[in-house]
Each structure stands twice: as structure tokens, then as C-alpha cells.
Design an enzyme around this catalytic site. Structure first.
Site, short mmCIF file in Angstrom:
data_model
loop_
_atom_site.label_atom_id
_atom_site.label_comp_id
_atom_site.label_asym_id
_atom_site.label_seq_id
_atom_site.Cartn_x
_atom_site.Cartn_y
_atom_site.Cartn_z
N HIS A 20 35.69 44.01 35.68
CA HIS A 20 34.31 43.73 35.26
C HIS A 20 33.26 44.06 36.30
CE1 HIS A 20 34.47 40.03 37.66
NE2 HIS A 20 33.16 39.94 37.48
N ASP A 21 33.62 44.16 37.60
CA ASP A 21 32.66 44.53 38.64
C ASP A 21 33.18 45.69 39.49
OD1 ASP A 21 30.38 42.96 38.26
OD2 ASP A 21 31.25 41.23 39.29
N HIS A 79 30.39 40.61 45.59
CA HIS A 79 30.98 41.38 44.48
C HIS A 79 32.07 42.31 45.00
CE1 HIS A 79 27.12 40.26 42.41
NE2 HIS A 79 27.99 40.07 41.43
N ASP A 114 32.49 34.34 35.16
CA ASP A 114 31.73 35.11 36.14
C ASP A 114 30.72 34.25 36.89
OD1 ASP A 114 31.11 37.45 37.49
OD2 ASP A 114 29.68 38.14 35.97
N HIS A 151 36.23 38.26 44.43
CA HIS A 151 35.48 37.76 43.26
C HIS A 151 36.18 38.16 41.97
CE1 HIS A 151 32.27 37.03 40.37
NE2 HIS A 151 32.26 38.33 40.07
#
Length: 579
Positions: A308-309, A268, A416, A272
Site C-alpha cells: 500500500h505504500d 513510510h 493505516d 510501517h
């Protein structure tokens, strides 16, 4: 004797040789029901009667009906019910057709119920969602991981909520114009950004499903996320459209990459994020979704993928809840990481020198924020089955418009978890990195005296089996559903396109609001739908409208999924349980 024979008298319109008792348990009751329905037809509303009129020619023949377990059966059952109601309202009542239709509808509903149970849609505990998978098909540790990751423990069903009304018209997206498959680069995009020749060659394949983000990261000296964002924002002309300050974009992306690398996660991290961002782009462009989205929605989708992460800790939400971390306490153990990704990003955007959204109108900012929040929260894997249920329900209902926020959420969710659907070399590398991260969490849990989370114990985890379960029970069904959803969206776009064409042919439309198939879309222009104009949205200057819209979304993931699953099964059979 006469009364007894009367009880056995055939009901009008029954097939020869059939009696009321053969049709149902109480023949007389059905006759009374028929008479009652015929007498009450006058109370049917005109609106409802109008909706039934289109069904009057539907045959109620019971031959060659699709199996209740197929997706087509829902539409057929709906059509037959409406046709039956229309006949009853007009006095053309057939008890045999009534029974056969109701029986078929009941079978379809029962099949839907069973399917929902299989997908874990009525979860009362954290094991129901995989309860119907035979135990011998999946190892216990893999089942535990799938359950703990993709099912929500102790979730109660909720009643209907007040949702923002859905827009049945897709025109607002269409009036902004359509892309060519090969979007050109605008020289005025980003001041101060220059590409090496090798990088320009690399980005020629940025539309590909198997784009190698690892090679890109090497060529950009560990800046894959920054350069992927530059490239895509330029290709979509978002910098010009939304007047994004170049200095703010540079500063914002610097902070993003730093946040993604804060915890030095093997998986992560910013690579990614770049991979997910590029995959969302592929789905938008190559699968036809660009025909359905406005520029603001495209910006929202790319921004959601980008962040998103952000500042992911390399540990799961369950780990945060079990160890009572500060973020778990802040967000009450609910979507802990996802809430942090969103909140931290919007706090950064409050800094003037990093605010890439500074020139958005208040209304556009609110809409973008709503979309980004919903999309990123949907990446919480524990919402997986709930999300699948919602999308399946839309696909199965004819004429039901798809909610854009929910569709974009599924696109981000699929992106994802998409690496098992890509080339083996990419998938294998991602798997190795993910398992490293899982094992690091397991090491920390052992140090804290906590039980290891599923697949986090490096001493006993079977990696091959875990990937087989992940592909077969999560990734493949989800990707197939995405394809079905996009097919439905493309049909809506095609229908609106045809409606617009018909409207243009029969109505005098002002030159400013017209959208000829060969014209260039101008900023502020609108497209007429149903011969009524909608609110202007940000357009795409100099973007020519594509003359054809695909009928079906290409399923580029099917072959890699099958191949990867096969390779993992071969490794498991050979006793190669680990990497």
C-alpha cells in the site's frame, strides 16, 4: 353553522379530544388524502405488499421513541413508515399516526443531514468538513492539517455510478470454511525459510493488537516486512492454496523491501508496511472477519496491505502536485502516490521470476486486482470523509448487504492510521518518526520557496495538539465506525449460518456439497444457501470450521485511544508541545 362544525369534526381514529386542525394545517385535505390512499390500495404491487406484510404488527405509538440523533432511530423510522404504508393500503388509516410518524421521520432525516454536514459529506471546499468544530477546540495549524489531509478540495458530488452488483449472499465466503482462532503452521509452506528460536517466540504474539513490529524488525535484521509476510501467508496456507512459487515469493519480497527503503523515509517504510499488514491480519482473525471472506479475498487484503505504500517518497500528494513531479504529471494530481504504489507493484508482477500470482486463474486474477486497486486507492487520506459517508449509509439501512471491497478498504484505511489506537510506547515512537518525515518535507518546501504544508514547519508545529486533533476527529470516530461495520458483517454471517443449518435440516444435500459443523472443509466443496449451490471457490483444506461466531467485534482500541489522548492533553497542558 353546520358546515363550520363539519370542518371541525374529528377525523376517524383520532385520539379523543383531537381534531383535524390539531393534527395538521388542513384537516379536510388529510381526510381526502386518506380516502384517496384507501381507494388506491389495489394498485399496490404484490411484491411491495409482500414486503409490507412483515410490518403490520409494528406499533405506531409515539411514546418512548429513540432520539432522532441515534443510530437506532433510522431503523425505527424505516419500520414505522412501512407499517404506516401497510395500514393505509388496508384501509386502516389514522391521520394522527400519519402526522406523528412523518414528523418523526422528518426529524430523523434532518438529524442525518446535520450529521452528514458535520462529517464533511457535502464538500464544496476544503474547509467544510470541519466547519462545525468550534474554533476554540482545535488550533488553527491542526485544523489546517486535518483539512488539507483528510478533505478533498473542490469536490463536486457525483451521481450514481454503475457499480458491480453486490452479492447478497455471503455463502461463497462461508463455503471455503472457517478458521480456528489459533491457525497452525504448515511445514510445507516455504522451502528454504528457517526461523531463529527468538523469532518463533515473537510470532506467537502476531495475532495481538499491540504486536511490536519494531522488535521484530530488530530480530530479523531489518526484514520485518519479509518475515511478517512469510508468517501470515503460511498461517493462511495461501502458498499452497494458490500454488505460489517459493522462489517468486522470495524475489518479490526482496523487491518490495528495497522499494520501501528507496527514499530512506523515517515513517513510510517497510516497517510501517509490516505494521499495517499485521494489523489487517488482527482484524481479519480476531474480530471475526475471517468468517466472511474467501481465501482469494484474504490474499487480496494481505497483498494490498503489503504494497500500500511501496516506493513512498516521504512527501504528500499535495507536495507532488505543487512541485509538478513526474508521478503527479502521470496521474494528473489525483491520488498520485496511491496510483504509483499499485501500478509499480503490478509491473513487478509481470516479471516471471517475481510473479507470485502466476497460478491464479484469469478470473481470480481480475478479482484480486480489482480488490487491491480499490483498497489501496482508499488509503488516499483525502477520501476519508467520502469513505466514512458510504459506510455509515450501509450501517443505517436495515437489510442492506455490505460491499466487501468497501469494507476491506475501510479495514486497510483503519490499519493505516491505527497507531494512535495502540499502546503508548508504540504510538509515541510512530509519532516521532512521522513528525521527522513531516519536517523533512517542510525543509524541502522552504528550500523550493514554497509555503510549508501544515505540521511540516519544525519551528512552529505543536505536536501534542496535532495528535489530540488526529485522535479526536479522525482516528476515534473511524475506529468506532469499523466496530459497527464488523458487527453488521457478523450478523450477516450468523444469519447465513442459521439459514444454512435450516436448509440442511429440511433438504437432502449431497455429501460433497454438505458442510456439517464438525467436518473438515475440502477443496472445491460448496455450501448451500437458500437451498441453492453457488460456484466453487478455493477452499481451506484441513482447516476445521469454528463452531461459534462472535456476536460483536471486540473494541480493543478504545482503551489505548482514551489513554493516548489523555497523555497528549497532559503534555499540552504542561507546555510540552513537542517531542
Amino acid at each position: 353553522m353546520e358546515d363550520e362544525n363539519a370542518d371541525r369534526a374529528p377525523v376517524a381514529n383520532l385520539p379523543p379530544g383531537h381534531t383535524a386542525e390539531e393534527v395538521g394545517e388542513h384537516g379536510n385535505t388529510q381526510v381526502v388524502v386518506a380516502q384517496s390512499n384507501i381507494m388506491s390500495k389495489n394498485v399496490t404491487s404484490k411484491e411491495f405488499d409482500g414486503s409490507m406484510s412483515e410490518q403490520k404488527d409494528v406499533s405506531l405509538n409515539s411514546d418512548n421513541l429513540p432520539s432522532p440523533g441515534t443510530s437506532e432511530s433510522v431503523s425505527i423510522a424505516t419500520e414505522r413508515l412501512r407499517a404506516l404504508i401497510h395500514r393505509v393500503d388496508n384501509g386502516d388509516f389514522d391521520a394522527y399516526a400519519l402526522r406523528s410518524t412523518l414528523k418523526y421521520v422528518a426529524d430523523v432525516l434532518d438529524s442525518v443531514r446535520q450529521d452528514e454536514n458535520r462529517m464533511g459529506l457535502y464538500l464544496n471546499n476544503d474547509e467544510d468538513c470541519l466547519s462545525e468544530v468550534p474554533a476554540e477546540e482545535i488550533p488553527d495549524q491542526v485544523r489546517d492539517w486535518l483539512t488539507s489531509t483528510f478533505c478533498r478540495p473542490n469536490v463536486r458530488s457525483r451521481g450514481p455510478t454503475d457499480e458491480k452488483p453486490r452479492f447478497k449472499s455471503i455463502v461463497q465466503a462461508l463455503r471455503t470454511g472457517m478458521f480456528l482462532d489459533r491457525m497452525f503452521r504448515r511445514a510445507s509452506g516455504l522451502a528454504g525459510v528457517s526461523y531463529a528460536p527468538s523469532l518463533s517466540i515473537r510470532f506467537k504474539t502476531v495475532d495481538d493488537w499491540n504486536f511490536d513490529v519494531f522488535a521484530l524488525n530488530d530480530e530479523t535484521e531489518n526484514h520485518a516486512l519479509k518475515y511478517t509476510t512469510y508468517e501470515l501467508f503460511t498461517r493462511y496456507d495461501l502458498i499452497n492454496k494458490f500454488k505460489i512459487p517459493s522462489s517468486a515469493l522470495h524475489a518479490f519480497l526482496d523487491v518490495m523491501e528495497a522499494g520501501y527503503q528507496r527514499y530512506r523515509n523515517p515513517y513510510h517504510n517497510h516497517v510501517h508496511a509490516a505494521d499495517v499488514l499485521q494489523t489487517v491480519h488482527h482484524i481479519i482473525v480476531k474480530m471475526g472477519i475471517v468468517h466472511w471472506l474467501s481465501d482469494l479475498e484474504i490474499l487480496s487484503a494481505l497483498l494490498a496491505a503489503l504494497i500500500h505504500d511501496y516506493e513512498h517518497t516521504g512527501t504528500s500528494n499535495a507536495f507532488h502536485a505543487n512541485t509538478s513531479t513526474n508521478v503527479a504529471l502521470l496521474y494528473n494530481d489525483r491520488a498520485v502516490l496511491e496510483n504509483h504504489h499499485i501500478s509499480s507493484t503490478f509491473r513487478i508482477l509481470r516479471d516471471e521470476d517475481k510473479n507470485i500470482l502466476v497460478n491464479l486463474s484469469r478470473e481470480d486474477f481480475r478479482e484480486l486486482r480489482r480488490l487491491v486497486i480499490e483498497m489501496v486507492l482508499a488509503t488516499d487520506m483525502s477520501f476519508h470523509f467520502q469513505q466514512i459517508k458510504q459506510i455509515k449509509s450501509w450501517i443505517g439501512v436495515p437489510g442492506e448487504c455490505v460491499d466487501k471491497a468497501k469494507a476491506l478498504s475501510l479495514i486497510l484505511h483503519c490499519s493505516d492510521i491505527s497507531h494512535p489506537a495502540k499502546h503508548w510506547d508504540l504510538h509515541y515512537k510512530w509519532t516521532r518518526l512521522l513528525m521527522q518525515e513531516f519536517f523533512l518535507q517542510g525543509d524541502r518546501e522552504m528550500e523550493l520557496g514554497l509555503p510549508c504544508s501544515p505540521l511540516c514547519d519544525r519551528r512552529s508545529t505543536f505536536i501534542a495538539e496535532s495528535q489530540i486533533g488526529f485522535i479526536d476527529f479522525i482516528v476515534e470516530p473511524t475506529m468506532l465506525l469499523l466496530g459497527d461495520l464488523i458487527d453488521k458483517i457478523l450478523k450477516e454471517v450468523t444469519d447465513i449460518e442459521q439459514e444454512s443449518t435450516n436448509c440442511e435440516q429440511n433438504t437432502t444435500i449431497s455429501k460433497r456439497n454438505s458442510l456439517p459443523a464438525t467436518s473438515t472443509i475440502r477443496e472445491g466443496s460448496t455450501l448451500q444457501t437458500g437451498c441453492q449451490s453457488g460456484r466453487s471457490s478455493v477452499g481451506r483444506p484441513s482447516m476445521m470450521r469454528q463452531t461459534t461466531i462472535p456476536n460483536k467485534a471486540p473494541r480493543v482500541w478504545l482503551t489505548p485511544l482514551k489513554q493516548n489522548s489523555k497523555l497528549w492533553k497532559e503534555r499540552a497542558a504542561q507546555g510540552k508541545h513537542n517531542l
